[in-house]
Design an enzyme around this catalytic site. Structure first.
Site, PDB file in Angstrom:
ATOM      1  N   ASP A   1      15.971  30.331  49.223  1.00 25.25           N
ATOM      2  CA  ASP A   1      14.942  31.170  48.601  1.00 25.25           C
ATOM      3  C   ASP A   1      14.219  30.405  47.490  1.00 25.25           C
ATOM      4  O   ASP A   1      13.229  30.896  46.956  1.00 25.25           O
ATOM      5  CB  ASP A   1      15.548  32.458  48.036  1.00 25.25           C
ATOM      6  CG  ASP A   1      16.711  32.200  47.098  1.00 25.25           C
ATOM      7  OD1 ASP A   1      17.671  31.530  47.518  1.00 25.25           O
ATOM      8  OD2 ASP A   1      16.659  32.636  45.944  1.00 25.25           O
TER       9      ASP A   1
ATOM     10  N   ARG B   1       8.375  31.060  50.505  1.00 29.87           N
ATOM     11  CA  ARG B   1       9.617  30.282  50.522  1.00 29.87           C
ATOM     12  C   ARG B   1      10.221  30.272  51.923  1.00 29.87           C
ATOM     13  O   ARG B   1       9.850  31.110  52.751  1.00 29.87           O
ATOM     14  CB  ARG B   1      10.629  30.947  49.562  1.00 29.87           C
ATOM     15  CG  ARG B   1      10.129  31.053  48.141  1.00 29.87           C
ATOM     16  CD  ARG B   1      10.502  32.411  47.532  1.00 29.87           C
ATOM     17  NE  ARG B   1       9.801  32.602  46.255  1.00 29.87           N
ATOM     18  CZ  ARG B   1      10.251  32.173  45.087  1.00 29.87           C
ATOM     19  NH1 ARG B   1      11.423  31.584  45.037  1.00 29.87           N
ATOM     20  NH2 ARG B   1       9.552  32.346  43.995  1.00 29.87           N
TER      21      ARG B   1
ATOM     22  N   GLY C   1      14.636  42.362  35.658  1.00 28.64           N
ATOM     23  CA  GLY C   1      13.267  41.925  35.920  1.00 28.64           C
ATOM     24  C   GLY C   1      12.646  41.106  34.800  1.00 28.64           C
ATOM     25  O   GLY C   1      11.467  40.782  34.843  1.00 28.64           O
TER      26      GLY C   1
HETATM   27  P1  AMP Z   1      17.276  32.639  41.329  1.00 23.35           P
HETATM   28  O1  AMP Z   1      18.687  32.170  41.389  1.00 23.35           O
HETATM   29  O2  AMP Z   1      16.677  32.618  39.936  1.00 23.35           O
HETATM   30  O3  AMP Z   1      16.391  31.965  42.321  1.00 23.35           O
HETATM   31  O4  AMP Z   1      17.290  34.178  41.671  1.00 23.35           O
HETATM   32  C1  AMP Z   1      17.794  34.680  42.868  1.00 23.35           C
HETATM   33  C2  AMP Z   1      17.290  36.089  43.046  1.00 23.35           C
HETATM   34  O5  AMP Z   1      17.658  36.908  41.936  1.00 23.35           O
HETATM   35  C3  AMP Z   1      15.775  36.193  43.183  1.00 23.35           C
HETATM   36  O6  AMP Z   1      15.515  37.172  44.135  1.00 23.35           O
HETATM   37  C4  AMP Z   1      15.362  36.636  41.807  1.00 23.35           C
HETATM   38  O7  AMP Z   1      14.146  37.335  41.822  1.00 23.35           O
HETATM   39  C5  AMP Z   1      16.517  37.522  41.369  1.00 23.35           C
HETATM   40  N1  AMP Z   1      16.657  37.567  39.922  1.00 23.35           N
HETATM   41  C6  AMP Z   1      17.079  36.591  39.090  1.00 23.35           C
HETATM   42  N2  AMP Z   1      17.052  36.998  37.810  1.00 23.35           N
HETATM   43  C7  AMP Z   1      16.605  38.277  37.810  1.00 23.35           C
HETATM   44  C8  AMP Z   1      16.342  39.258  36.799  1.00 23.35           C
HETATM   45  N3  AMP Z   1      16.544  39.023  35.503  1.00 23.35           N
HETATM   46  N4  AMP Z   1      15.882  40.457  37.189  1.00 23.35           N
HETATM   47  C9  AMP Z   1      15.673  40.730  38.488  1.00 23.35           C
HETATM   48  N5  AMP Z   1      15.898  39.860  39.486  1.00 23.35           N
HETATM   49  C10 AMP Z   1      16.356  38.645  39.162  1.00 23.35           C
HETATM   50 MG    MG Z   2      14.617  31.950  42.897  1.00 24.30          MG
END
Ligand code: AMP
Ligand code: MG
Length: 519
Positions: free
Chosen positions: A271, A201, A137
């Site tokens: 997303d 989104r 998170g």
């Molecule tokens: P992203 O590729 O950054 O768009 O992330 C894809 C998914 O992974 C989204 O649902 C993000 O909220 C989740 N996510 C990415 N990094 C983290 C993190 N450090 N902690 C929790 N969830 C994450």
């Molecule tokens: Mg994302």
């Protein structure tokens, strides 16, 4: 700090997950889960955007108040804030990935400013939510600096985007394995406060259809139109079709802008596609130095290069197709969805042609323009020419005696460019002849071209320099780059270095040409 006027329609009008705890889970029958940001030990304001503060009716005194950093690090709430994480799914790299959701983003609430505009405040990196899956998170300082600077740079470039209010260091460390190769290290953590009218989104709609929850799909559609597309609210029967068409048009315009300024998003998963057509989720994005349609900044995408620069218009269409499939159960027939997708193709072509004509300073449109533009793109790629510098220099050529000399500054490698010089010279001759026929005075043409061809973009290595300095304790370069990027179309005396082409050391360095999703 003065109070803000919150009007939290998302939580008020849409169903919540009844479970109050924040453990990781599948959330059904709800658009969001209420969750509190997790406090951090030592919040410190590193940077803020005066323009975004003004959107929220905040001034410098508010930002300098001690509680500001506490609130925007997630340690305190303002009256009226109702934090939540949204539930959404998505197609990642072409495959349905199931429930994703805000894993490290927490919306604080929707502010109404004195003009009646709605601005959602969202912390990124504020701690775990029910959607965090196996992750923590949190967000590292390097990726937070990149998101903060790029959101604002894109806005000032005229590209639709989410904004960033501020960047706060948490005083805590976050463990990341940057290239997923077994070398985890502790990095400083940070929280960015993002600001947009809506963070909904494509994936917010996809998740309900994937679960057969058409009632909730319809509720979210009607909510989105009612809150975020009020101009369509009265259009009755055709309202949903008009809305989808509008989403397609906005997406087309935004992607055309990306191609105009040389921006590569890097992770165009559904997303990461905004229903408002904003650029959203700045991760392993990058900027084109030498014009290369095959380039992707994202090492996770190096195999298929699905999200390479030149593929972005096609991927946006594919993503809209996934959205159309998700929306289909809420439409009596597929025609309006098919029309919307067709409209994307037309709108992208029209926007792209219009923007590229403007980049070339053409005042009129002609049949042969598309070929002129394509030919130039082929030459820029073959000769390894810096995109930003080339267009800026092109505005200064003498149409009566066109020469490659003023353009050489944009070449990365004289030897590589040499075999293409004759063809470039020929192209320049055709282009100059066209300009002579149009007869626009040189000063006027230059002003028009300079208004659409930026002098400054957030080159990958510049962001990395700001990161290196900030990690060593000096956030000064973040402030200077933010300030440079506030006037990207105007040459700024003493700031020539920010307009220079990529230095050799940055060509293959991590963070400059190679980025991963690890952030
Ligand atoms: P992203 O590729 O950054 O768009 O992330 C894809 C998914 O992974 C989204 O649902 C993000 O909220 C989740 N996510 C990415 N990094 C983290 C993190 N450090 N902690 C929790 N969830 C994450
Ligand atoms: Mg994302």
């Amino acid at each position: 700090m003065k109070p803000l006027d919150f009007d939290n329609r998302f939580v008020r009008e849409l169903p919540a997950d009844p479970e109050p705890a924040s453990h990781v889970r599948q959330v059904h029958g709800a658009c969001y889960s209420r969750v509190m940001p997790t406090p951090v030990s030592a919040p410190k304001l590193l940077a803020w955007s005066p323009e975004v503060a003004a959107l929220l009716d905040l001034d410098e005194a508010d930002v300098r108040a001690p509680e500001f950093a506490e609130i925007f690090a997630g340690n305190a709430l303002m009256p009226g804030m109702e934090p939540y994480a949204a539930c959404y799914g998505g197609h990642q790299f072409g495959n349905w990935a199931g429930q994703l959701g805000d894993g490290r983003a927490i919306t604080l609430g929707e502010v109404l400013n004195h003009r009646g505009e709605r601005w959602e405040l969202q912390l990124k990196g504020a701690g775990p939510t029910p959607y965090s899956r196996r992750a923590d998170g949190r967000a590292v300082l390097r990726s937070s600096i990149r998101e903060f600077l790029c959101s604002e740079a894109m806005h000032h470039l005229g590209v639709p985007t989410t904004r960033a209010l501020c960047l706060v260091a948490t005083g805590e460390e976050v463990i990341r394995d940057m290239f997923y190769d077994g070398h985890p290290r502790a990095e400083p953590g940070a929280v960015v406060c993002r600001v947009a009218p809506s963070f909904i989104r494509f994936g917010n709609f996809e998740i309900f259809t994937s679960r057969g929850d058409v009632a909730l799909l319809e509720r979210l559609i009607d909510f989105t139109i009612g809150r975020d597309f009020p101009e369509l609210a009265g259009s009755g029967e055709t309202r949903r079709g008009d809305w989808f068409r509008e989403v397609c048009e906005r997406t087309a315009r935004t992607v055309a802008h990306w191609m105009r300024v040389g921006f590569v998003h890097g992770v165009m998963n559904t997303d990461n596609m905004s229903i408002l057509g904003l650029t959203i989720d700045y991760g392993p994005y990058g900027w084109i130095d030498d014009f290369d349609p095959g380039w992707t900044p994202n090492t996770t995408d190096a195999g298929g290069r699905r999200y390479r620069f030149g593929n972005q218009p096609r991927i946006a269409h594919w993503n809209l197709l996934q959205l159309a499939n998700a929306l289909a159960p809420a439409f009596p027939g597929v025609e309006p969805l098919q029309e919307g997708l067709n409209r994307y193709v037309e709108a992208y072509e029209a926007e792209s042609l219009g923007m590229h004509r403007a980049k070339l300073g053409l005042a009129s449109g002609r049949e042969e323009d598309a070929a002129l533009i394509d030919a130039l793109h082929g030459l820029l790629a073959a000769a390894e020419v810096d995109m930003t510098i080339f267009y800026r220099r092109l505005a200064g050529i003498d149409v009566d005696a066109p020469s490659l000399e003023p353009l050489r500054e944009a070449f990365y490698d004289a030897e590589k460019a040499a075999p293409h010089e004759a063809a470039l010279g020929e192209w320049l001759g055709v282009y100059a002849a066209r300009l002579r026929e149009e007869g626009i005075p040189a000063v006027e043409r230059r002003a028009r071209m300079d208004a659409v061809n930026p002098c400054y973009v957030l080159r990958n290595y510049l962001a990395q320099e700001a990161i290196d300095a900030a990690e060593a304790g000096d956030p000064g370069l973040i402030h200077e780059i933010l300030d440079v990027m506030r006037r990207p179309y105007t040459e700024q005396a003493g700031r020539e270095r920010f307009a220079a082409k990529r230095p050799d050391w940055a060509r293959h360095r991590a963070g400059c040409s190679m980025l991963s999703c690890s952030s």
